[in-house]
Motif scaffolding. Sequence first.
Motif, PDB file in Angstrom:
ATOM      1  N   ASP A  95      31.889   4.554  -7.872  1.00 13.43           N
ATOM      2  CA  ASP A  95      32.814   5.574  -7.372  1.00 13.43           C
ATOM      3  C   ASP A  95      32.193   6.377  -6.232  1.00 13.43           C
ATOM      4  N   ALA A  96      30.931   6.752  -6.383  1.00 14.55           N
ATOM      5  CA  ALA A  96      30.262   7.541  -5.342  1.00 14.55           C
ATOM      6  C   ALA A  96      30.230   6.784  -4.018  1.00 14.55           C
ATOM      7  N   ILE A  97      30.027   5.485  -4.082  1.00 13.78           N
ATOM      8  CA  ILE A  97      29.971   4.672  -2.860  1.00 13.78           C
ATOM      9  C   ILE A  97      31.373   4.411  -2.312  1.00 13.78           C
ATOM     10  N   ASN A  98      32.253   3.904  -3.158  1.00 12.76           N
ATOM     11  CA  ASN A  98      33.572   3.478  -2.675  1.00 12.76           C
ATOM     12  C   ASN A  98      34.489   4.624  -2.270  1.00 12.76           C
ATOM     13  N   SER A  99      34.292   5.805  -2.843  1.00 11.48           N
ATOM     14  CA  SER A  99      35.171   6.921  -2.488  1.00 11.48           C
ATOM     15  C   SER A  99      34.546   7.848  -1.442  1.00 11.48           C
TER      16      SER A  99
ATOM     17  N   ILE B  94      22.079   9.323   1.457  1.00 16.25           N
ATOM     18  CA  ILE B  94      22.387   8.331   2.483  1.00 16.25           C
ATOM     19  C   ILE B  94      21.471   8.584   3.669  1.00 16.25           C
ATOM     20  N   MET B  95      20.785   7.523   4.097  1.00 18.33           N
ATOM     21  CA  MET B  95      19.841   7.668   5.205  1.00 18.33           C
ATOM     22  C   MET B  95      19.975   6.537   6.209  1.00 18.33           C
ATOM     23  N   LYS B  96      19.553   6.844   7.426  1.00 16.52           N
ATOM     24  CA  LYS B  96      19.336   5.831   8.451  1.00 16.52           C
ATOM     25  C   LYS B  96      17.842   5.545   8.424  1.00 16.52           C
ATOM     26  N   GLY B  97      17.478   4.380   7.926  1.00 19.17           N
ATOM     27  CA  GLY B  97      16.067   4.030   7.842  1.00 19.17           C
ATOM     28  C   GLY B  97      15.306   4.990   6.960  1.00 19.17           C
ATOM     29  N   SER B  98      14.156   5.449   7.470  1.00 14.77           N
ATOM     30  CA  SER B  98      13.331   6.365   6.678  1.00 14.77           C
ATOM     31  C   SER B  98      13.311   7.776   7.246  1.00 14.77           C
ATOM     32  N   SER B  99      14.126   8.036   8.276  1.00 13.26           N
ATOM     33  CA  SER B  99      13.966   9.326   8.943  1.00 13.26           C
ATOM     34  C   SER B  99      15.168  10.258   8.901  1.00 13.26           C
ATOM     35  N   ASP B 100      16.366   9.753   9.029  1.00 11.26           N
ATOM     36  CA  ASP B 100      17.523  10.641   9.151  1.00 11.26           C
ATOM     37  C   ASP B 100      18.378  10.646   7.895  1.00 11.26           C
ATOM     38  N   VAL B 101      18.532  11.833   7.299  1.00 14.57           N
ATOM     39  CA  VAL B 101      19.465  11.991   6.186  1.00 14.57           C
ATOM     40  C   VAL B 101      20.851  12.146   6.794  1.00 14.57           C
ATOM     41  N   VAL B 102      21.762  11.294   6.370  1.00 12.74           N
ATOM     42  CA  VAL B 102      23.114  11.292   6.909  1.00 12.74           C
ATOM     43  C   VAL B 102      24.078  12.019   5.976  1.00 12.74           C
ATOM     44  N   GLY B 103      23.798  11.968   4.675  1.00  9.14           N
ATOM     45  CA  GLY B 103      24.680  12.624   3.722  1.00  9.14           C
ATOM     46  C   GLY B 103      24.151  12.536   2.308  1.00  9.14           C
ATOM     47  N   ILE B 104      24.863  13.209   1.415  1.00 11.66           N
ATOM     48  CA  ILE B 104      24.496  13.230  -0.005  1.00 11.66           C
ATOM     49  C   ILE B 104      25.778  13.152  -0.821  1.00 11.66           C
ATOM     50  N   VAL B 105      25.735  12.364  -1.891  1.00  7.12           N
ATOM     51  CA  VAL B 105      26.838  12.307  -2.846  1.00  7.12           C
ATOM     52  C   VAL B 105      26.277  12.633  -4.227  1.00  7.12           C
ATOM     53  N   THR B 106      27.119  13.186  -5.087  1.00  3.76           N
ATOM     54  CA  THR B 106      26.680  13.492  -6.451  1.00  3.76           C
ATOM     55  C   THR B 106      27.760  13.109  -7.450  1.00  3.76           C
ATOM     56  N   ARG B 107      27.313  12.816  -8.634  1.00  4.92           N
ATOM     57  CA  ARG B 107      28.186  12.589  -9.784  1.00  4.92           C
ATOM     58  C   ARG B 107      27.428  13.097 -11.009  1.00  4.92           C
ATOM     59  N   TRP B 108      28.150  13.345 -12.088  1.00  8.46           N
ATOM     60  CA  TRP B 108      27.526  13.723 -13.356  1.00  8.46           C
ATOM     61  C   TRP B 108      27.641  12.538 -14.299  1.00  8.46           C
TER      62      TRP B 108
ATOM     63  N   LYS C  73      29.104  -6.475  -6.851  1.00  8.20           N
ATOM     64  CA  LYS C  73      30.444  -7.064  -6.720  1.00  8.20           C
ATOM     65  C   LYS C  73      31.490  -6.043  -6.288  1.00  8.20           C
ATOM     66  N   GLU C  74      31.444  -4.843  -6.855  1.00  8.00           N
ATOM     67  CA  GLU C  74      32.509  -3.869  -6.600  1.00  8.00           C
ATOM     68  C   GLU C  74      32.295  -3.012  -5.360  1.00  8.00           C
TER      69      GLU C  74
END
Length: 193
Positions: A62-66, A34-48, A95-96
């Motif tokens: 799931d990674a986005i909605n949760s 997850i980033m703001k534009g091209s410069s700031d990393v705001v977060g990271i999510v992972t799934r297998w 859609k989801e």
Amino acid sequence: MIRKVKKEIRVIGFDDGTFKFKSRGDKVILVGVIMKGSSDVVGIVTRWITIDGLDVTDAIIDAINSSRFKDLRVVLLKGITYAGFNIVDVSRVFKETGLPVIVVVRKKPDIGAMESALRKHFDDYEVRIKLLRSAGKLVELIPGKLYYQAIGISYDKAAEVIQVTSRNSMVPEALRLAHMIASAVMCGESKKD
């Protein structure tokens, strides 16, 4: 709906880690940066996700909605095939999650060859071919070097998002970093973007 593409637009970019082609059924990491534009990393999510499975769409949704990141504006995908032929249903992601989806690829895919491989190696090839064909029109952004598809956003706005979120390469920074992180998890070190 995105009226104006701001310099610090919040995006999430997904890519998967490296895997061995003879590992069908094994798991590979899917990383969302997850980033703001091209410069700031705001977060990271992972799934297998499963190599050659059909679970990448559910994993992305799931990674986005949760996640705690509720101010996302766009989903960026580095192609629509992950972990081999685990194909994203881009319309369902749109859609989801309620977020437009932009698919970015460096090489123009040979859809005919992909469909042939699916017919040869998968009993459920019809489902997978349908997903390939439903991803939207492929548009060339940088001649011979960068292509994209847009779902839930105009092609002009999608091109703006790609340009605003790119810094160190032609590919949006969130996708570049997702690729590096996923490769590092799977291989012990990052691979070249």
